[in-house]
Design a protein around this motif. Structure first.
Motif, short mmCIF file in Angstrom:
data_model
loop_
_atom_site.label_atom_id
_atom_site.label_comp_id
_atom_site.label_asym_id
_atom_site.label_seq_id
_atom_site.Cartn_x
_atom_site.Cartn_y
_atom_site.Cartn_z
N THR A 8 0.00 0.64 1.62
CA THR A 8 1.26 0.99 2.25
C THR A 8 1.96 -0.26 2.75
O THR A 8 1.34 -1.11 3.36
CB THR A 8 1.01 1.95 3.42
OG1 THR A 8 0.36 3.11 2.92
CG2 THR A 8 2.30 2.36 4.07
N PHE A 9 3.24 -0.35 2.47
CA PHE A 9 4.07 -1.43 3.00
C PHE A 9 4.90 -0.85 4.12
O PHE A 9 5.54 0.18 3.97
CB PHE A 9 4.97 -2.00 1.91
CG PHE A 9 5.82 -3.14 2.37
CD1 PHE A 9 7.18 -2.98 2.54
CD2 PHE A 9 5.26 -4.37 2.65
CE1 PHE A 9 7.97 -4.02 2.97
CE2 PHE A 9 6.04 -5.43 3.07
CZ PHE A 9 7.40 -5.26 3.24
N ASP A 10 4.87 -1.50 5.26
CA ASP A 10 5.56 -1.00 6.44
C ASP A 10 6.40 -2.13 7.01
O ASP A 10 5.91 -3.25 7.17
CB ASP A 10 4.52 -0.53 7.45
CG ASP A 10 5.11 0.31 8.56
OD1 ASP A 10 6.22 0.84 8.39
OD2 ASP A 10 4.44 0.45 9.60
N LEU A 29 2.73 -8.19 0.90
CA LEU A 29 4.02 -8.80 0.63
C LEU A 29 3.91 -9.42 -0.76
O LEU A 29 3.31 -10.48 -0.94
CB LEU A 29 4.36 -9.85 1.70
CG LEU A 29 5.71 -10.53 1.55
CD1 LEU A 29 6.86 -9.52 1.52
CD2 LEU A 29 5.92 -11.53 2.69
N GLU A 32 6.63 -6.37 -5.42
CA GLU A 32 7.24 -5.06 -5.18
C GLU A 32 7.97 -4.97 -3.85
O GLU A 32 8.91 -4.20 -3.70
CB GLU A 32 6.17 -3.96 -5.19
CG GLU A 32 5.61 -3.67 -6.54
CD GLU A 32 4.61 -2.54 -6.48
OE1 GLU A 32 4.45 -1.91 -5.42
OE2 GLU A 32 3.99 -2.28 -7.52
N THR A 33 7.52 -5.71 -2.85
CA THR A 33 8.03 -5.54 -1.50
C THR A 33 8.85 -6.72 -1.00
O THR A 33 9.53 -6.60 0.02
CB THR A 33 6.86 -5.31 -0.53
OG1 THR A 33 5.96 -6.42 -0.58
CG2 THR A 33 6.12 -4.03 -0.88
N GLU A 36 12.58 -6.11 -0.39
CA GLU A 36 12.83 -5.24 0.77
C GLU A 36 12.83 -6.07 2.06
O GLU A 36 13.71 -5.91 2.92
CB GLU A 36 11.78 -4.14 0.83
CG GLU A 36 12.08 -3.09 1.85
CD GLU A 36 11.12 -1.92 1.77
OE1 GLU A 36 11.14 -1.11 2.71
OE2 GLU A 36 10.34 -1.79 0.79
N SER A 131 10.77 1.20 7.51
CA SER A 131 10.38 1.58 6.17
C SER A 131 8.87 1.70 6.12
O SER A 131 8.17 0.82 6.57
CB SER A 131 10.83 0.50 5.18
OG SER A 131 10.23 0.69 3.93
N ARG A 133 6.30 3.08 3.07
CA ARG A 133 6.21 3.73 1.78
C ARG A 133 4.95 3.28 1.06
O ARG A 133 4.48 2.18 1.28
CB ARG A 133 7.43 3.41 0.93
CG ARG A 133 7.56 1.94 0.60
CD ARG A 133 8.71 1.72 -0.37
NE ARG A 133 8.87 0.33 -0.65
CZ ARG A 133 8.10 -0.39 -1.46
NH1 ARG A 133 7.08 0.16 -2.04
NH2 ARG A 133 8.33 -1.66 -1.67
N SER A 135 2.89 1.68 -1.87
CA SER A 135 3.24 0.69 -2.89
C SER A 135 3.11 1.34 -4.26
O SER A 135 2.52 2.40 -4.42
CB SER A 135 2.33 -0.53 -2.78
OG SER A 135 1.05 -0.22 -3.29
#
Length: 141
Positions: A8-10, A29, A32-33, A36, A131, A133, A135
Motif C-alpha cells: 500500500t502506498f499512503d 516509492l 508507480e508512485t 503521485e 491518498s 491505495r 500498489s
C-alpha cells in the motif's frame, strides 16, 4: 489480486500553523508512485504562498527505487525554484543507503529514522491530498 499491507502506498499532505508544508509517505516509492508524490509536492509548493520549508516524513517508506530518487530530486529542484527548503525527515535505512550510494545525501536536509527534530510541529493532513491505495505490483510469492 491479493494485496499485502506492505503493497500500500499512503500519502498525506498538509501545512502546519507556521505555513510550512508537510508530506508523510508510507509504502514503496517507485515507478508507480513517484509521479503521485511529485504532483502532491508541486501542488503544495504552488498553492498560495510557497512554504518556507517542505518536510517529507519518510518513516513509513519501505522501498525507494531510481524513480523514487528521481522524484525526490525533482521535488528538490521545484522547491528551490520557489525558495523552499526541503527536508527528508525520519529517513529509514533503505533511503539513507540509497542517498549515500548515489552521493545525493548532502542535497537533502533532514533526520535519520529515530533522530529527534527540535522543530517538529504537529500538522493536520488535508483530506483532499490524502491518498491510500494498493500498489499495482504483482502479488508476492
Amino acid at each position: 489480486m491479493t494485496t499485502h499491507p506492505e503493497d500500500t502506498f499512503d500519502l498525506h499532505v498538509g501545512r502546519d500553523s507556521a505555513g510550512d508544508g508537510h508530506i508523510r509517505v508510507a509504502g514503496d516509492l517507485d515507478w508507480e508512485t513517484a509521479d503521485e508524490l511529485t504532483r502532491a509536492a508541486r501542488d503544495l509548493l504552488h498553492a498560495g504562498p510557497a512554504p518556507g520549508r517542505l518536510r517529507v516524513a519518510c518513516a513509513g517508506l519501505t522501498m525507494c527505487d531510481s524513480m523514487g530518487l528521481a522524484a525526490l530530486l525533482m521535488i528538490r529542484r521545484d522547491a528551490a525554484a520557489v525558495g523552499t527548503a526541503l527536508h527528508l525527515d525520519d529517513q529509514p535505512p533503505v533511503l539513507r543507503r540509497l542517498l549515500e550510494i548515489t552521493g545525493t545525501a548532502y542535497l537533502f536536509g533532514g533526520s535519520a529514522l529515530g533522530e529527534e527534530r527540535p522543530d517538529a510541529d504537529e500538522w493536520q493532513a488535508s483530506d483532499n491530498y490524502s491518498s491510500a491505495r494498493p500498489s499495482q505490483a504483482p502479488p508476492r510469492q
